[in-house]
Design a protein around this motif. Structure first.
Motif, short mmCIF file in Angstrom:
data_model
loop_
_atom_site.label_atom_id
_atom_site.label_comp_id
_atom_site.label_asym_id
_atom_site.label_seq_id
_atom_site.Cartn_x
_atom_site.Cartn_y
_atom_site.Cartn_z
N TYR A 105 -8.61 -0.36 -3.17
CA TYR A 105 -9.48 -0.18 -2.00
C TYR A 105 -8.63 -0.09 -0.74
O TYR A 105 -7.70 -0.87 -0.55
CB TYR A 105 -10.46 -1.35 -1.87
CG TYR A 105 -11.21 -1.35 -0.55
CD1 TYR A 105 -12.27 -0.48 -0.34
CD2 TYR A 105 -10.83 -2.20 0.49
CE1 TYR A 105 -12.96 -0.45 0.87
CE2 TYR A 105 -11.51 -2.19 1.70
CZ TYR A 105 -12.56 -1.32 1.89
OH TYR A 105 -13.23 -1.29 3.09
N THR A 106 -8.94 0.86 0.13
CA THR A 106 -8.29 1.00 1.42
C THR A 106 -9.36 1.09 2.50
O THR A 106 -10.26 1.92 2.42
CB THR A 106 -7.40 2.26 1.47
OG1 THR A 106 -6.42 2.19 0.43
CG2 THR A 106 -6.69 2.35 2.82
N GLY A 107 -9.24 0.22 3.49
CA GLY A 107 -10.24 0.17 4.55
C GLY A 107 -10.05 1.24 5.60
O GLY A 107 -9.17 2.10 5.51
N LYS A 108 -10.89 1.18 6.63
CA LYS A 108 -10.83 2.15 7.72
C LYS A 108 -9.52 2.01 8.48
O LYS A 108 -8.96 0.93 8.61
CB LYS A 108 -12.02 1.94 8.65
CG LYS A 108 -13.38 2.15 7.99
CD LYS A 108 -14.50 1.85 8.97
CE LYS A 108 -15.86 2.03 8.30
NZ LYS A 108 -16.97 1.73 9.23
N PRO A 111 -4.60 0.05 7.88
CA PRO A 111 -5.96 -0.49 7.81
C PRO A 111 -5.97 -2.02 7.93
O PRO A 111 -4.99 -2.68 7.59
CB PRO A 111 -6.45 -0.05 6.42
CG PRO A 111 -5.19 0.11 5.62
CD PRO A 111 -4.15 0.60 6.58
N SER A 147 -12.69 6.95 7.29
CA SER A 147 -13.51 5.99 6.56
C SER A 147 -12.71 5.36 5.42
O SER A 147 -11.63 5.81 5.05
CB SER A 147 -14.76 6.68 6.01
OG SER A 147 -14.39 7.73 5.13
N ASP A 148 -13.28 4.29 4.86
CA ASP A 148 -12.62 3.61 3.75
C ASP A 148 -12.85 4.39 2.45
O ASP A 148 -13.68 5.31 2.39
CB ASP A 148 -13.12 2.18 3.63
CG ASP A 148 -14.63 2.10 3.43
OD1 ASP A 148 -15.30 3.16 3.52
OD2 ASP A 148 -15.15 1.01 3.19
N TYR A 152 -8.03 -3.90 6.24
CA TYR A 152 -8.39 -4.48 4.95
C TYR A 152 -7.99 -3.52 3.83
O TYR A 152 -8.21 -2.32 3.91
CB TYR A 152 -9.91 -4.73 4.88
CG TYR A 152 -10.45 -5.55 6.01
CD1 TYR A 152 -10.27 -6.92 6.05
CD2 TYR A 152 -11.15 -4.94 7.07
CE1 TYR A 152 -10.76 -7.69 7.10
CE2 TYR A 152 -11.64 -5.70 8.12
CZ TYR A 152 -11.43 -7.07 8.13
OH TYR A 152 -11.91 -7.81 9.18
N TYR A 153 -7.41 -4.08 2.77
CA TYR A 153 -7.11 -3.29 1.58
C TYR A 153 -6.85 -4.24 0.41
O TYR A 153 -6.56 -5.43 0.60
CB TYR A 153 -5.91 -2.35 1.79
CG TYR A 153 -4.66 -2.98 2.36
CD1 TYR A 153 -3.61 -3.39 1.54
CD2 TYR A 153 -4.52 -3.15 3.73
CE1 TYR A 153 -2.45 -3.95 2.07
CE2 TYR A 153 -3.37 -3.70 4.27
CZ TYR A 153 -2.34 -4.11 3.44
OH TYR A 153 -1.21 -4.66 3.96
N ARG A 207 0.85 -1.19 0.00
CA ARG A 207 0.00 0.00 0.00
C ARG A 207 0.89 1.24 0.00
O ARG A 207 1.78 1.37 0.82
CB ARG A 207 -0.91 0.01 1.23
CG ARG A 207 -2.06 0.98 1.13
CD ARG A 207 -3.01 0.81 2.30
NE ARG A 207 -2.41 1.28 3.55
CZ ARG A 207 -2.38 2.55 3.93
NH1 ARG A 207 -2.93 3.48 3.16
NH2 ARG A 207 -1.83 2.89 5.07
#
Length: 764
Positions: free
Chosen positions: A676-679, A652, A698-699, A654-655, A163
């Motif tokens: 996509y990048t999560g919270k 995060p 937020s994501d 989740y990503y 990331r």
């Protein structure tokens, strides 16, 4: 060399190409190879295919009818590798004799995502990815084109576990994270050499242009300890373009951010190889100019101004059939500035972060083979010098100018031997020694800063890879003597590979690593917070950080009809002791000190499916946690309250990413991609806001689209036009700080707003 001279060199290379690229010479009798390259199924000729003799690295290209030849080849058995854009790479053995011409034919299948790449990251030797004892992910030039990436920073998001984020609202300071760990936990190598110093790592991801790169190899986790024990989170190896055939390419790209800020990019490549393949040279040149972008209308930039020129070359010479000398040189002249009042001098503005870099680097390698190429000795040396003039100041501070001088060099030797039996099975033995030196002098008189840092590391490594049918076992040990650490550091490594078939592999890895108590890239960057610039200092009793890493993975491939698919799952766990943490100790200072420890664990998942060139889809997703073993202080309020966190910041849970490519009709193709990048939690320091606070952000999803149309011209020339949109849904940070007292470090989300672009490319 001036920019005009560099462009002239590329144009001259293109002109020379038309005289050098050639028809195949008619063959005579003996010590020759003659061949033909066609498309499997249709049997149409494949012109301009690249053919390389692996044992000698001698290469040529097929003519307009797909034919090729090699003359004056010594008698013996050789392996030919044929590659062409849009087709799978293929290898065949051929026997050369004095009595006859060796004839060989290649029928290439259309390529997919599932080609079996040759990688070097697994064990410092070239090996098939499926035979590698650790998971090696490869990003090719095709990915760079799919996501319209001008530099390294824009490509690394498209691998699971990786990331890229910008850590500064002023100067756009990029950093890559692997498996949830900060940038300094990862090691970035250029052609396997660690010349990326702490200083060049500050903005280095944007200073490496995409057209310099042949491919990027990524090893997540510490299983790549032969490249340096500092690779706790993983290793990113940049393999630069090598001269293989006579070719050239020029192109340009024009983009507009949010309808207000323009960026121009021009690049060119040329490659020349002698008819005998005794010598060759590959050249590249890029020019890039980006205007600043202000998102929220406060007259302060969110994306800084950038102007850069990059030129480089990689060349080789073969003194004999069994030896090769490689030489490379790269130079970058870059100016970047963020803040406000760009028409004034830095000290006349409210905030300015400005740097001017002049970077020169090079390397020299000598390879000598023995005994039918079963043994090899390599001698190598690389050097990089960075000269930086900077200004990190606020509120018209005339004393915020600085100068940094940084010199890094490395030299060493390596031996690789293939043995029919070592103790109990055939093996490949790798051993070597290295010496690395980095001298840094950073002066900022206005902040009473005169930092000198000399890092000297003497290293030795030894590993043996046993191949026992379905099983491969690799045992390795690296020893480092770091001048900032009293004791010798031992970093063992164990890898197991179970290859049940060509379609299924399972791997286990354990390794250790360390990070030395020294300044890292973010320590050489000053962030403006609340109208003050914040420096990072090292605690007096700072000691090295240690790591233990474990990973397990399965890799499965299958095909059904013309479709191919691949699934890969990997679990990882890293334990950090004496973990480095950053604590704010005053409005102007933050300190790097040791914490109790941390744990990072999770899984990476990749899926690929392809139908030749017509359709390809690749998905990657990471689920992980990054936690300190006990709460760590990240700031202190004016009332003396200590603010702590147990969760690692900017990490995060989740990503992921995806890329989709399709060529539904001849000469036309399109691609879709997204990240996509999560919270996550992000620290927000007081200044624009009244008190420090930890924000839960937020994501977001960054979605892109691109279309290409290619015109086929005479003499195998192609002219391609492209257009597209990046960050289509304009997912950009909505709670930015404003004005002089903003926290420039409170910056997250996609690195660019919605951006429209068009481009062209002329190539052979």
């Amino acid at each position: 060399m001036t920019r005009v001279m560099r462009i002239f060199a590329l144009i001259a290379g293109a002109i020379l190409y038309t005289g050098v690229v050639g028809a195949v010479t008619p063959v005579g009798n003996g010590n020759q190879i003659s061949g033909h390259v066609i498309e499997a199924g249709s049997e149409i000729d494949i012109p301009a295919a690249s053919i390389v003799i692996l044992e000698t690295n001698r290469g040529t290209i097929a003519d307009e009818t797909g034919h090729f030849s090699f003359k004056n080849v010594e008698s013996g058995k050789y392996t030919l590798r044929v590659s062409a854009l849009g087709y799978k790479t293929m290898e065949k053995e051929v026997l050369v004799s004095t009595d006859y011409v060796a004839v060989v034919h290649f029928a290439l299948e259309e390529e997919s995502y599932l080609t079996d790449e040759v990688v070097v990251s697994a064990n410092r030797n070239e090996v098939s990815r499926k035979e590698a004892p650790v998971v090696v992910n490869v990003m090719s030039e095709k990915l760079f084109m799919t996501v319209n990436a001008p530099d390294l920073a824009k490509t690394l998001n498209y691998q699971s576990g990786l990331r890229v984020e910008n850590n500064c609202q002023n100067c756009t300071f990029p950093q890559v994270r692997i498996n949830g760990l900060d940038g300094p936990y990862s090691q970035i190598l250029i052609n396997s050499r660690p010349v990326m110093s702490a200083l060049s790592g500050v903005y280095g991801l944007e200073q490496i242009p995409a057209n310099m790169i042949d491919r990027i190899e990524v090893v997540r986790g510490g299983g790549s300890a032969l490249f340096g024990a500092n690779a706790v989170a993983g290793t990113i190896i940049i393999i630069t373009k090598d001269p293989v055939n006579n070719s050239f390419q020029i192109g340009g790209n024009f983009s507009c951010m949010d309808g207000q800020s323009w960026e121009q990019y021009y690049g060119g490549n040329a490659s020349l190889v002698s008819k005998s393949n005794t010598y060759g040279i590959a050249l590249y040149e890029t020019y890039r100019n980006r205007n600043p972008y202000d998102r929220d209308g406060d007259s302060f930039s969110e994306v800084g101004k950038l102007n850069s020129n990059t030129f480089g070359m990689r060349a080789y010479y073969r003194p004999s059939h069994e030896s090769r000398i490689n030489i490379e040189y790269h130079t970058t002249n870059e100016f970047r500035r963020g803040g406000n009042k760009f028409d004034l001098q830095p000290h006349e503005s409210d905030i300015t972060e400005q740097t001017k870099h002049i970077i020169n680097s090079g390397g020299l390698t000598y390879d000598q083979f023995f005994k039918e190429r079963k043994h090899k000795i390599s001698l190598f040396g690389s050097i990089q010098h960075v000269d930086r003039n900077s200004y990190y100041g606020t509120e018209q501070d005339p004393n915020a100018y600085g100068k940094t001088d940084d010199l890094t060099w490395i030299t060493g030797a390596m031996y690789v031997g293939t043995f029919y039996k070592c103790l109990f099975a055939p093996s490949v033995l790798t051993a070597g020694i290295e010496y690395q030196n980095n001298s840094l002098h950073d002066i900022m008189t206005g902040y009473d800063r005169d930092m000198k840092q000399d890092v000297r590391i003497a290293s030795a490594f030894l590993q043996n890879e046993w191949k026992m049918g379905y099983f491969t076992m690799l045992l390795g040990l690296r020893m480092d003597k770091h001048n900032l650490i009293d004791d010798l550091i031992f970093s063992p490594r164990v890898n197991f590979l179970y290859k049940a078939s060509e379609a299924f592999q399972a791997r286990l890895t354990w390794s250790t690593g360390f990070r030395a108590p020294q300044a890292y890239d973010e320590d050489l960057h000053l962030t403006a917070v609340g109208g003050e610039n914040v420096q990072t200092i090292l605690a007096d009793n700072l000691k090295e950080e240690r790591s233990n890493s474990f990973s397990a993975s399965v890799d499965w491939s299958t095909s059904f009809g013309h479709w191919q698919a691949n699934l890969m799952g990997e679990g990882f766990y890293t334990d950090l002791s004496d973990v480095f943490v950053i604590e704010s100790i005053s409005p102007e200072l933050q300190e790097r000190r040791n914490g109790d420890g941390a744990e990072v664990y999770g899984g990476n998942f990749d899926a690929k499916i392809a139908h030749g060139k017509e359709f390809g889809l690749q998905l990657g997703f990471t689920a992980q946690k990054s936690m300190y073993k006990s709460p760590e202080v990240w700031a202190e309020t004016e009332e003396g309250e200590l603010l702590t966190t147990k969760k690692m910041m900017r990490s995060p849970n989740y990503y992921g990413y995806f890329t989709l490519t399709s060529a539904p009709v001849k000469n036309f193709d399109f691609s879709l991609s997204g990240v996509y990048t999560g919270k996550m939690i992000v620290p927000h320091m007081q200044g624009y806001i009244e008190q420090h606070r930890m924000e839960s952000v937020s994501d977001f999803f960054d979605f892109n689209a691109k279309v290409n149309y290619t015109f086929v011209l005479e003499d195998h020339m192609k002219l391609q036009f492209s257009a597209g949109v990046q960050n289509i849904f304009d997912k950009f940070q909505s709670d930015l700080d404003k004005g002089t007292y903003r926290d420039a470090g409170y910056f997250y989300g996609p690195t660019m707003p919605r951006t429209y672009f068009i481009g062209f490319k002329l190539m052979n």
